[in-house]
Motif scaffolding. Structure first.
Motif, short mmCIF file in Angstrom:
data_model
loop_
_atom_site.label_atom_id
_atom_site.label_comp_id
_atom_site.label_asym_id
_atom_site.label_seq_id
_atom_site.Cartn_x
_atom_site.Cartn_y
_atom_site.Cartn_z
N GLU A 242 0.91 -1.18 0.15
CA GLU A 242 -0.01 -0.09 0.02
C GLU A 242 0.94 1.16 0.03
OE1 GLU A 242 -2.68 -0.41 3.29
OE2 GLU A 242 -3.79 -1.87 2.37
N ASP A 243 2.14 1.23 0.06
CA ASP A 243 3.13 2.37 0.24
C ASP A 243 2.86 2.95 -1.16
OD1 ASP A 243 5.32 3.96 0.19
OD2 ASP A 243 5.90 3.21 2.00
N PRO A 244 2.61 4.18 -1.25
CA PRO A 244 2.64 4.84 -2.63
C PRO A 244 4.08 5.14 -3.08
CG PRO A 244 1.97 6.69 -0.79
CD PRO A 244 2.20 5.10 -0.25
N ASN A 245 5.19 5.17 -2.29
CA ASN A 245 6.37 5.10 -2.74
C ASN A 245 7.11 4.00 -3.52
OD1 ASN A 245 6.72 8.07 -1.88
ND2 ASN A 245 6.66 7.13 0.00
N ALA A 246 6.28 2.87 -3.32
CA ALA A 246 7.01 1.62 -4.09
C ALA A 246 7.08 1.93 -5.27
CB ALA A 246 5.90 0.69 -3.96
N VAL A 247 8.27 1.40 -6.01
CA VAL A 247 8.70 1.75 -7.58
C VAL A 247 8.79 0.18 -8.02
CG1 VAL A 247 10.36 2.57 -9.13
CG2 VAL A 247 9.53 3.78 -7.06
N TRP A 248 8.22 0.14 -9.32
CA TRP A 248 8.44 -1.09 -10.45
C TRP A 248 9.28 -0.61 -11.39
CZ3 TRP A 248 4.04 -5.30 -10.85
CH2 TRP A 248 4.57 -6.12 -12.05
N VAL A 249 10.50 -1.24 -11.60
CA VAL A 249 11.57 -0.96 -12.52
C VAL A 249 11.08 -2.10 -13.92
CG1 VAL A 249 13.91 -0.63 -13.26
CG2 VAL A 249 13.06 0.24 -11.19
N CYS A 250 11.25 -1.53 -15.08
CA CYS A 250 10.86 -2.36 -16.11
C CYS A 250 11.62 -2.08 -17.13
CB CYS A 250 9.42 -2.90 -16.15
SG CYS A 250 8.29 -1.40 -16.81
N ALA A 251 11.66 -2.85 -18.32
CA ALA A 251 12.15 -2.27 -19.53
C ALA A 251 11.25 -1.94 -20.58
CB ALA A 251 12.97 -3.68 -20.30
N ALA A 252 11.38 -0.93 -21.50
CA ALA A 252 10.56 -0.69 -22.58
C ALA A 252 10.63 -1.73 -23.72
CB ALA A 252 11.06 0.55 -23.18
N LEU A 253 9.61 -2.54 -23.88
CA LEU A 253 9.68 -3.69 -24.84
C LEU A 253 9.51 -3.23 -26.40
CD1 LEU A 253 7.38 -6.05 -22.75
CD2 LEU A 253 9.95 -5.63 -22.61
N ASN A 254 8.84 -2.01 -26.62
CA ASN A 254 8.52 -1.91 -28.13
C ASN A 254 8.73 -0.35 -28.27
OD1 ASN A 254 6.01 -0.48 -27.07
ND2 ASN A 254 5.10 -2.42 -26.99
N ASP A 255 8.45 0.16 -29.45
CA ASP A 255 8.83 1.64 -29.84
C ASP A 255 7.95 2.56 -29.06
OD1 ASP A 255 10.92 0.83 -31.42
OD2 ASP A 255 9.64 0.76 -33.29
N SER A 256 6.72 1.95 -28.81
CA SER A 256 5.73 2.82 -28.44
C SER A 256 6.32 3.09 -26.67
CB SER A 256 4.33 2.13 -28.37
OG SER A 256 3.93 2.11 -29.69
N ASP A 257 6.59 1.67 -26.25
CA ASP A 257 7.06 1.95 -24.83
C ASP A 257 8.38 2.73 -24.69
OD1 ASP A 257 5.28 0.01 -24.06
OD2 ASP A 257 6.61 -1.60 -23.68
N ARG A 258 9.12 2.67 -25.57
CA ARG A 258 10.32 3.51 -25.53
C ARG A 258 10.07 5.09 -25.77
NH1 ARG A 258 12.04 -0.84 -29.12
NH2 ARG A 258 13.35 -2.26 -27.92
N ARG A 259 9.17 5.39 -26.67
CA ARG A 259 8.59 6.71 -26.61
C ARG A 259 7.98 7.34 -25.43
NH1 ARG A 259 3.51 8.24 -30.40
NH2 ARG A 259 2.98 10.32 -29.68
N ALA A 260 7.30 6.41 -24.79
CA ALA A 260 6.77 6.85 -23.59
C ALA A 260 7.83 7.12 -22.47
CB ALA A 260 5.85 5.76 -22.98
N ALA A 261 8.87 6.00 -22.22
CA ALA A 261 9.75 6.15 -21.40
C ALA A 261 10.63 7.49 -21.57
CB ALA A 261 10.68 4.86 -21.35
N ALA A 262 10.95 7.61 -22.90
CA ALA A 262 11.77 9.05 -23.28
C ALA A 262 11.16 10.19 -22.94
CB ALA A 262 12.20 8.85 -24.95
N GLY A 263 9.70 10.24 -23.02
CA GLY A 263 9.21 11.40 -22.55
C GLY A 263 8.84 11.72 -21.36
N ALA A 264 9.45 10.72 -20.11
CA ALA A 264 9.02 10.83 -18.92
C ALA A 264 10.38 11.15 -18.03
CB ALA A 264 8.53 9.38 -18.61
N PRO A 265 10.31 11.81 -17.09
CA PRO A 265 11.50 12.01 -16.26
C PRO A 265 12.03 11.03 -15.81
CG PRO A 265 9.64 13.69 -15.72
CD PRO A 265 9.21 12.55 -16.44
N HIS A 266 13.32 10.63 -16.00
CA HIS A 266 14.00 9.71 -15.76
C HIS A 266 13.32 8.34 -15.89
CE1 HIS A 266 16.69 12.46 -13.76
NE2 HIS A 266 15.72 12.74 -12.89
N GLY A 267 12.40 8.11 -17.00
CA GLY A 267 11.53 7.21 -17.21
C GLY A 267 10.60 6.79 -16.38
N ARG A 268 10.16 7.78 -15.36
CA ARG A 268 9.11 7.57 -14.48
C ARG A 268 7.77 8.03 -15.33
NH1 ARG A 268 10.21 7.61 -8.82
NH2 ARG A 268 8.03 7.95 -8.66
N LEU A 269 7.30 6.94 -15.44
CA LEU A 269 6.02 7.20 -16.24
C LEU A 269 4.71 7.89 -15.31
CD1 LEU A 269 5.47 3.45 -17.89
CD2 LEU A 269 6.27 5.65 -18.81
#
Length: 503
Positions: A53-80
């Protein structure tokens, strides 16, 4: 490699709990107008992390396709989550790893090497052959793991708990340990683990690097005692580690060599505890989802196709280890040797495409389709289609088949767990017999109420199918009740929390 705006020398983050896995809880696609569309995934990890329930928990994962990479590149430090994406109850950091590096690490090492070793899939007269091309892929796998270790080190609060998932990230625990010795680190293997004599197919340095990588964790988790002991035996054999098989601990006395050639390391004696957590089915979700209107519609369509005949159901990915071809051969043998089942049984086989970018998997899918066509060609009549095969993914249709099954066939060559074996009894409408390979991890929990088979023995599997089809409704119902209880003993949320608490 990955975004390097935050590295290991930066200030530590604020996350008290972190999960790392190749595939994350969300994925993206691009609409015709160029906008990104987010889709949340399912599965045990997504369900499990919802227990935190902690809102500060973080899930780290890889971008799997071009759309994922575009989303990750547009987020601060990849934080969606910081970019405004509705990722659910936890923060998500998606790593924009170079596509070529990712492909070499994921396809070349994780899926074409480590997966093959742990599932004993190699045809050894010709494969593997670890040549210069493999070394390029291995370097990419190291870089991929380093990217995850850097991101976790940057996001983790002091003394945080980090749960690293599966064979994609076997080097990350030791790399993270070097960067952040304060962290409590766990690694969990969702696959089987190969016995030492097969594990030694790997080049010696690679085999040791994978083991020492996982031993960087305080705790290494497995789905069954069998896989945990196999890992320990490999450590004993290749690293000369001290293993306590009763306490399930591995003590490595030597150098904490990081899994990369340039690592120096210092003499150390460290102990890693091994844990066993048999991931169960999510009963509440399955039972609710299995009675929604879309499932009811598909169930009606299946009943119309089947009529009043008995059903044998299998639901798998077209993964080499799932043993679909031998399952079809067993059904063909049943029809050839027991003609009393002609026009009285239908085999419903859903074999969903898997890893279609690998030639072995495309060829395997074609073999499944060819054999299915041959069975229908041999036995079908104008009023009876003995085999219904679908190779397109449809989860509601799978749940409908679960509900309809008289017999469930789960016959993998080797499987870390196999949740299908646990899911079918949970949602079965009238009870089903379970024909289960002794090489599935789930067999350890379900064997008392399953019909056990050697996955290589086509005739014995056909006999088990016959036994399941002739089982009385009352006996099927009794077995199903006990199977469902065993299958749901450790639901995903508790499975996750048990590992977290053990750290």
């Amino acid at each position: 490699m990955a975004d390097s705006s935050t590295n290991r020398s930066s200030a530590t983050g604020t996350a008290p709990v972190l999960v790392a896995s190749n595939r994350g809880p969300v994925s993206f696609s691009t609409a015709d107008d160029g906008t990104l569309t987010l889709r949340r995934g399912g599965g045990g990890l997504v369900s499990g992390l919802s227990a935190v329930e902690d809102p500060n928990a973080v899930w780290v994962c890889a971008a799997l396709n071009d759309s994922d990479r575009r989303a990750a590149a547009g987020a601060p430090h990849g934080r969606l989550d910081l970019a405004g994406h509705a990722v659910g109850g936890q923060a998500v950091r998606m790593l924009d790893i170079d596509p070529q590096t990712f492909a070499r690490a994921y396809n070349g090492v994780a899926n074409s090497t480590l997966w093959f070793v742990h599932h004993l899939l190699y045809a050894t007269p010709t494969a593997p052959a670890f040549d210069a091309g493999f070394r390029t892929e291995w370097a990419a796998y190291q870089a991929y793991n380093e990217a995850f270790a850097q991101a976790l080190a940057a996001e983790a609060a002091p003394n945080a708990a980090v749960l690293i998932q599966d064979y994609h990230l076997s080097l990350a625990p030791a790399l993270l340990r070097e960067a952040r010795p304060d962290l409590r680190i766990g690694h969990f293997s969702h696959t089987p683990w190969a016995p030492p004599e097969y594990y030694r197919l790997l080049p010696d340095d690679v085999a040791r690097a994978v083991l020492t990588g996982i031993l960087g964790a305080d705790r290494a988790g497995f789905l069954t005692h069998r896989w945990a002991r196999a890992f320990a035996a490999c450590c004993e054999d290749l690293l000369k580690a001290t293993v306590d098989y009763d306490a399930l601990t591995v003590t490595f006395d030597g150098r904490t060599t990081l899994p990369r050639p340039s690592a120096g390391g210092t003499p150390v004696r460290r102990t890693t505890r091994l844990g066993v957590h048999a991931l169960g089915a999510d009963a509440d979700f399955l039972r609710e989802r299995a009675h929604r209107p879309d499932v009811d519609e598909r169930l009606a369509a299946l009943r119309e196709a089947v009529g009043d005949r008995r059903t044998i159901v299998r639901v798998d990915r077209t993964e080499l280890s799932k043993n679909i071809v031998r399952g079809l051969q067993a059904y063909r043998h049943l029809l050839r040797t027991r003609p009393e089942w002609h026009d009285r049984v239908v085999h419903i086989a859903f074999a969903y495409p898997s890893r279609t970018d690998l030639a072995e998997y495309r060829n395997y899918t074609a073999a499944v389709q060819d054999l299915a066509a041959a069975i229908n060609g041999e036995f079908a009549t104008p009023s009876w289609q003995p085999l219904i095969l679908h190779v397109d993914d449809d989860f509601p249709r799978s749940l409908a088949a679960y509900r309809l099954a008289d017999v469930a066939l789960v016959n993998p060559i080797r499987d870390g767990m196999n949740l299908v074996a646990k899911e079918v009894p949970v949602v079965s409408d009238h009870g089903c017999a379970l024909v289960l390979s002794r090489e599935a991890g789930a067999h350890a929990e379900l064997k008392d109420d399953a019909l056990t088979v050697n996955p290589y023995d086509v005739i014995a599997t056909a006999d088990a199918l016959h036994a399941g089809l002739t089982m009385s409704p009352e006996e099927r119902a009794d077995h199903t009740k006990r199977l469902a209880a065993a299958a749901t003993a450790l639901p995903p949320q508790q499975w996750f929390l048990d590992q977290l608490n053990a750290l």
